[in-house]
Enzyme design. Structure first.
Site, mmCIF file in Angstrom:
data_model
loop_
_atom_site.group_PDB
_atom_site.id
_atom_site.type_symbol
_atom_site.label_atom_id
_atom_site.label_comp_id
_atom_site.label_asym_id
_atom_site.label_seq_id
_atom_site.Cartn_x
_atom_site.Cartn_y
_atom_site.Cartn_z
ATOM 1 N N ASN A 190 -2.866 -34.477 -57.780
ATOM 2 C CA ASN A 190 -3.490 -34.021 -56.450
ATOM 3 C C ASN A 190 -4.819 -33.526 -56.868
ATOM 4 O O ASN A 190 -5.132 -32.633 -57.500
ATOM 5 C CB ASN A 190 -2.758 -33.027 -55.662
ATOM 6 C CG ASN A 190 -3.939 -32.516 -54.264
ATOM 7 O OD1 ASN A 190 -4.716 -33.328 -54.064
ATOM 8 N ND2 ASN A 190 -3.366 -31.405 -53.815
ATOM 9 N N TRP A 191 -5.882 -34.720 -56.890
ATOM 10 C CA TRP A 191 -7.336 -34.411 -57.469
ATOM 11 C C TRP A 191 -8.125 -33.331 -56.553
ATOM 12 O O TRP A 191 -9.084 -33.043 -57.112
ATOM 13 C CB TRP A 191 -7.968 -35.698 -57.681
ATOM 14 C CG TRP A 191 -7.445 -36.483 -59.061
ATOM 15 C CD1 TRP A 191 -6.251 -36.360 -59.503
ATOM 16 C CD2 TRP A 191 -7.739 -37.786 -59.150
ATOM 17 N NE1 TRP A 191 -6.114 -37.320 -60.159
ATOM 18 C CE2 TRP A 191 -6.962 -38.136 -60.362
ATOM 19 C CE3 TRP A 191 -9.084 -38.475 -58.940
ATOM 20 C CZ2 TRP A 191 -7.271 -39.561 -61.025
ATOM 21 C CZ3 TRP A 191 -9.309 -39.792 -59.590
ATOM 22 C CH2 TRP A 191 -8.232 -40.299 -60.782
ATOM 23 N N LYS A 192 -7.573 -33.219 -55.387
ATOM 24 C CA LYS A 192 -8.311 -32.359 -54.581
ATOM 25 C C LYS A 192 -9.889 -32.823 -54.312
ATOM 26 O O LYS A 192 -10.014 -34.025 -54.479
ATOM 27 C CB LYS A 192 -8.157 -30.927 -54.687
ATOM 28 C CG LYS A 192 -6.587 -30.282 -55.155
ATOM 29 C CD LYS A 192 -6.279 -28.887 -55.264
ATOM 30 C CE LYS A 192 -5.179 -28.660 -55.629
ATOM 31 N NZ LYS A 192 -4.865 -27.228 -55.808
ATOM 32 N N HIS A 203 -0.465 -29.692 -47.207
ATOM 33 C CA HIS A 203 -0.797 -28.827 -48.443
ATOM 34 C C HIS A 203 -1.205 -27.441 -48.082
ATOM 35 O O HIS A 203 -1.962 -27.299 -46.982
ATOM 36 C CB HIS A 203 -2.064 -29.360 -49.215
ATOM 37 C CG HIS A 203 -1.904 -28.914 -50.663
ATOM 38 N ND1 HIS A 203 -2.824 -27.666 -50.586
ATOM 39 C CD2 HIS A 203 -1.514 -29.219 -51.724
ATOM 40 C CE1 HIS A 203 -2.845 -27.502 -52.247
ATOM 41 N NE2 HIS A 203 -2.067 -28.483 -52.911
ATOM 42 N N GLU A 233 -3.681 -25.511 -49.000
ATOM 43 C CA GLU A 233 -5.089 -25.760 -48.690
ATOM 44 C C GLU A 233 -5.650 -25.915 -47.368
ATOM 45 O O GLU A 233 -6.469 -25.689 -46.617
ATOM 46 C CB GLU A 233 -5.696 -26.273 -49.829
ATOM 47 C CG GLU A 233 -5.845 -25.610 -51.155
ATOM 48 C CD GLU A 233 -5.854 -26.146 -52.439
ATOM 49 O OE1 GLU A 233 -6.115 -27.569 -52.193
ATOM 50 O OE2 GLU A 233 -5.353 -25.564 -53.532
ATOM 51 N N GLU A 287 5.448 -25.741 -53.392
ATOM 52 C CA GLU A 287 4.269 -25.067 -54.006
ATOM 53 C C GLU A 287 3.867 -23.800 -53.701
ATOM 54 O O GLU A 287 3.284 -23.469 -52.364
ATOM 55 C CB GLU A 287 2.773 -25.929 -53.635
ATOM 56 C CG GLU A 287 3.082 -27.280 -53.997
ATOM 57 C CD GLU A 287 1.467 -27.846 -54.368
ATOM 58 O OE1 GLU A 287 1.393 -28.382 -55.397
ATOM 59 O OE2 GLU A 287 0.770 -27.913 -53.381
ATOM 60 N N GLY A 345 -3.499 -23.020 -58.807
ATOM 61 C CA GLY A 345 -4.889 -22.780 -59.364
ATOM 62 C C GLY A 345 -5.089 -21.394 -60.029
ATOM 63 O O GLY A 345 -6.156 -21.027 -60.431
ATOM 64 N N SER A 382 0.104 -24.574 -60.873
ATOM 65 C CA SER A 382 -0.205 -24.233 -62.531
ATOM 66 C C SER A 382 0.753 -24.986 -63.318
ATOM 67 O O SER A 382 1.163 -24.480 -64.400
ATOM 68 C CB SER A 382 0.024 -22.780 -62.756
ATOM 69 O OG SER A 382 -1.153 -22.143 -61.906
ATOM 70 N N GLY A 419 -2.109 -30.250 -59.998
ATOM 71 C CA GLY A 419 -3.622 -29.843 -59.321
ATOM 72 C C GLY A 419 -4.460 -30.154 -60.717
ATOM 73 O O GLY A 419 -4.730 -31.335 -61.116
ATOM 74 N N GLY A 420 -5.056 -29.017 -61.298
ATOM 75 C CA GLY A 420 -6.160 -29.021 -62.241
ATOM 76 C C GLY A 420 -5.526 -29.840 -63.348
ATOM 77 O O GLY A 420 -6.485 -30.513 -63.938
HETATM 78 P P1 13P Z 1 -2.737 -26.647 -59.526
HETATM 79 O O1 13P Z 1 -1.827 -27.515 -60.556
HETATM 80 O O2 13P Z 1 -4.181 -26.746 -60.235
HETATM 81 O O3 13P Z 1 -2.023 -25.214 -59.598
HETATM 82 O O4 13P Z 1 -2.564 -26.968 -58.039
HETATM 83 C C1 13P Z 1 -1.459 -27.350 -57.769
HETATM 84 C C2 13P Z 1 -1.570 -27.877 -56.440
HETATM 85 O O5 13P Z 1 -2.028 -27.346 -55.368
HETATM 86 C C3 13P Z 1 -0.999 -29.194 -56.217
HETATM 87 O O6 13P Z 1 -1.097 -29.858 -54.970
#
Ligand code: 13P
Length: 251
Positions: A9-11, A96, A98, A168, A174, A214, A235-236
């Site tokens: 997920n590149w956000k 998600h 977010e 999640e 993050g 993470s 994510g990251g």
């Molecule tokens: P991180 O891997 O950056 O913690 O993000 C997880 C995430 O929200 C994937 O959708």
């Protein structure tokens, strides 16, 4: 045996050009023989990346990070599931944390999106998970169970197997604070039990449940070795070469 599914997920990261460059860098090293691999770039890059993956004859699949629950109409700024499906997008992240936190998405909205995604032919990756305060109050299991039940309302037994659940925990997103593999497994197992109550254990046992929060190249393998964790929503670490090591965790 459930096939693992690892999605990046590149956000709101990477411009179209950066996305193209990055896919160029990693596609050859990604081994899709035993794992379904999905990348979810910005909407703006979806079209270019689809063409690119076809050119590379890559089995990496494409996902969107969101969609609206109507197929068309006067919804300024929204993207419809048909538009995504038409392009060749296969997966869509729904609900998600977010989106729940910053864009007011409720379980009801999540449910509408899940139903519409399935109807159109997209595979939803439905996200659930608790905040730190909810975990500390001992509410994790009830909350996650409720999110699963509400998010899957009216989703039939024959359709639900297309749905992927991503657990999640918000406190792990993050933050560099991964849930331990035991903590992640405990909730994923609980989600599978909830699915079994809703759809029977035969169906629940075919469904894939990801962990997200993470995930790194250093903790991926341990997480993936847990019996109820069928992959990750990353994510990251999916923005870097590390994603290759996460996908190829068994090599
Ligand atoms: P991180 O891997 O950056 O913690 O993000 C997880 C995430 O929200 C994937 O959708």
């Amino acid at each position: 045996m459930r096939k693992k599914i690892i999605a990046g997920n590149w956000k709101m990261n990477k411009t179209v050009l950066e996305a193209i460059d990055f896919v160029g860098e990693i596609h050859d090293d990604i081994d899709t023989s035993e794992v379904d691999v999905v990348i979810c770039p910005t909407f703006l890059a979806l079209s270019e990346i689809i063409t690119l993956l076809e050119d590379y004859q890559s089995d990496i699949k494409l996902g969107a990070q969101n969609m609206f629950y109507e197929e068309k109409g006067a919804y300024t700024g929204e993207i419809s599931p048909n538009m995504l499906y038409d392009l060749g997008v296969e997966y869509v992240i729904i609900g998600h944390s977010e989106r729940r936190q910053y864009f007011g998405e409720t379980d009801e909205i999540v449910n509408k999106k899940v139903l519409k995604a399935i109807q159109v032919g997209l595979k939803p990756i439905m996200c659930v998970g608790e905040s730190l305060a909810q975990r500390e109050a001992g509410d994790t299991f009830d909350l996650v169970r409720n999110q699963v039940i509400e998010g899957l309302k009216k989703v039939g037994k024959d359709q639900v197997q297309e749905v992927i659940i991503a657990y999640e925990p918000i406190w792990a997103i993050g933050t560099g604070k991964t849930a331990t593999s035991e903590q992640a497994e405990e909730v994923c197992k609980y989600i599978r039990e909830a699915l079994a109550e809703m759809y029977g254990s035969a169906v629940a046992n075919t469904m894939r449940i990801q962990y997200g929060g993470s995930v790194t190249k250093d903790n991926a393998k341990e997480l993936f070795n847990m019996p109820n964790i069928d992959g990750a929503l990353v994510g990251g670490a999916s923005l870097k070469e590390d994603f290759v090591s996460i996908v190829n965790y068994n090599e």
